[in-house]
Scaffold this active site. Structure first.
Site, short mmCIF file in Angstrom:
data_model
loop_
_atom_site.label_atom_id
_atom_site.label_comp_id
_atom_site.label_asym_id
_atom_site.label_seq_id
_atom_site.Cartn_x
_atom_site.Cartn_y
_atom_site.Cartn_z
N HIS A 45 0.83 -1.20 0.00
CA HIS A 45 0.00 0.00 0.00
C HIS A 45 0.86 1.26 0.00
CE1 HIS A 45 -2.90 3.06 1.06
NE2 HIS A 45 -3.83 2.21 0.65
N HIS A 63 -7.42 -1.93 -4.39
CA HIS A 63 -6.09 -1.63 -4.97
C HIS A 63 -5.61 -2.77 -5.86
CE1 HIS A 63 -5.41 2.12 -2.96
NE2 HIS A 63 -5.59 1.59 -1.77
N GLU A 88 1.06 4.15 -2.70
CA GLU A 88 1.06 5.52 -2.16
C GLU A 88 2.33 5.89 -1.41
OE1 GLU A 88 -2.54 6.07 0.14
OE2 GLU A 88 -3.74 5.18 -1.47
#
Ligand code: CO
Length: 303
Positions: A188, A250, A218
């Site tokens: 992530h 995602h 991110e």
């Protein structure tokens, strides 16, 4: 001995003694009547906390975690809480009511639970974990809170956790993956300092298998760095695998989606054959065991 033989002083002494005994008896009765002043009996519970997912396929992995937790702690009440407001609202519309951690903890306190272990099912000790820790800490000092409340750490906390998870991820790769093919793991990533876990994982993977790369949506490393590594390694095929607990939004969109900016589209544009794997880490019992070991460590600190 009759009272006649007692002097005045002695009589007064006797009266005072009797009065004291009376006060003691009354005092004990008063304490017993006011039950909230006597110590509560220990009542243990576990709260499993995840970001949540609105994807019902992805949610199935929570059933695995739930079953494994119940097997390991058969005599303890086990509850769940989702931190994501958006996901809770989405699920509520489908009639699935899930509590935020603060609500789940308040319910446990209200039901008389005194000893509570909260297990974070997060991947890294990032922002969401910090937020959860603040909520849990508020119950430790609350007058209607718990006698004892402890927390289990996220999946990737110690170097030992990272090595254990890295080995499990490699073991869980599809059998068809050949040694000369790359594996691109999608983490992530975050602005939080805990993002350092991702380059640490990239390093650990590189020592175990030089064709396994870690990127994040991110944070750091970014996809461009992974593209560079793929180019340098000369591989022609890449397996795309989530380094996330569930294969949710995602994984489905940013990783394996058909949109131009998905990792699959970008890498395909680089001339790489992409093979997405839609399986989150929490689907692997060997990885769930790492979370549950953290929970067991926390439970040790309960009465
Ligand atoms: Co996200």
């Amino acid at each position: 001995m009759s009272i006649d033989f007692l002097g005045r002083k002695q009589v007064r002494g006797l009266i005072i003694s009797l009065a004291l005994v009376g006060v003691l008896i009354l005092g004990t009765a008063a304490t017993a009547a006011a039950g909230h002043h006597s110590p509560k009996a220990d009542k243990q519970a576990i709260l499993l906390v995840t970001f949540g997912t609105s994807n019902s396929e992805a949610a199935k992995v929570f059933e695995l975690i739930d079953a494994m937790a119940r097997k390991r702690f058969p005599d303890t009440e086990i509850r769940w809480a989702y931190t994501s407001v958006i996901i809770r609202k989405k699920l509520a519309k489908q009639g699935k009511l899930l509590d935020a951690p603060v609500v789940a903890l308040a319910k446990l306190a209200d039901e008389g639970y005194t000893q509570v272990a909260v297990q974070s099912l997060h991947v890294i000790p990032g922002q969401e974990f910090d937020d959860l820790r603040a909520v849990v800490a508020s119950f430790a000092h609350h007058p209607e809170g718990f006698t004892n409340v402890v927390m289990g750490m996220p999946l990737l906390t110690s170097v030992q956790d990272m090595e254990r998870v890295a080995r499990a991820v490699l073991k869980g790769l599809p059998a068809e993956r050949k040694n000369d093919e790359a594996v691109v793991l999608m983490g992530h990533g975050t602005h939080h300092r805990a993002n350092a876990v991702y380059p640490a994982m990239a390093f650990i993977f590189s020592r175990l298998d030089p064709r396994v790369f870690v990127g994040t949506v991110e944070g750091y490393p970014e996809l461009d760095l992974v593209r560079e590594q793929i180019r340098e390694s000369g591989v022609k095929t890449a397996w795309l695998v989530p380094l996330m607990s569930v294969a949710g939004d995602h994984a489905l969109n940013d990783m394996a989606g058909e949109e131009d900016d998905s990792w699959k589209s970008i890498l395909t544009g680089d001339g790489i054959v992409c093979r997405p794997v839609l399986k989150g880490m929490a689907a692997d019992p060997a990885i769930v065991d790492v979370w549950l070991d953290h929970l067991a460590e926390a439970v040790k600190h309960l009465n």
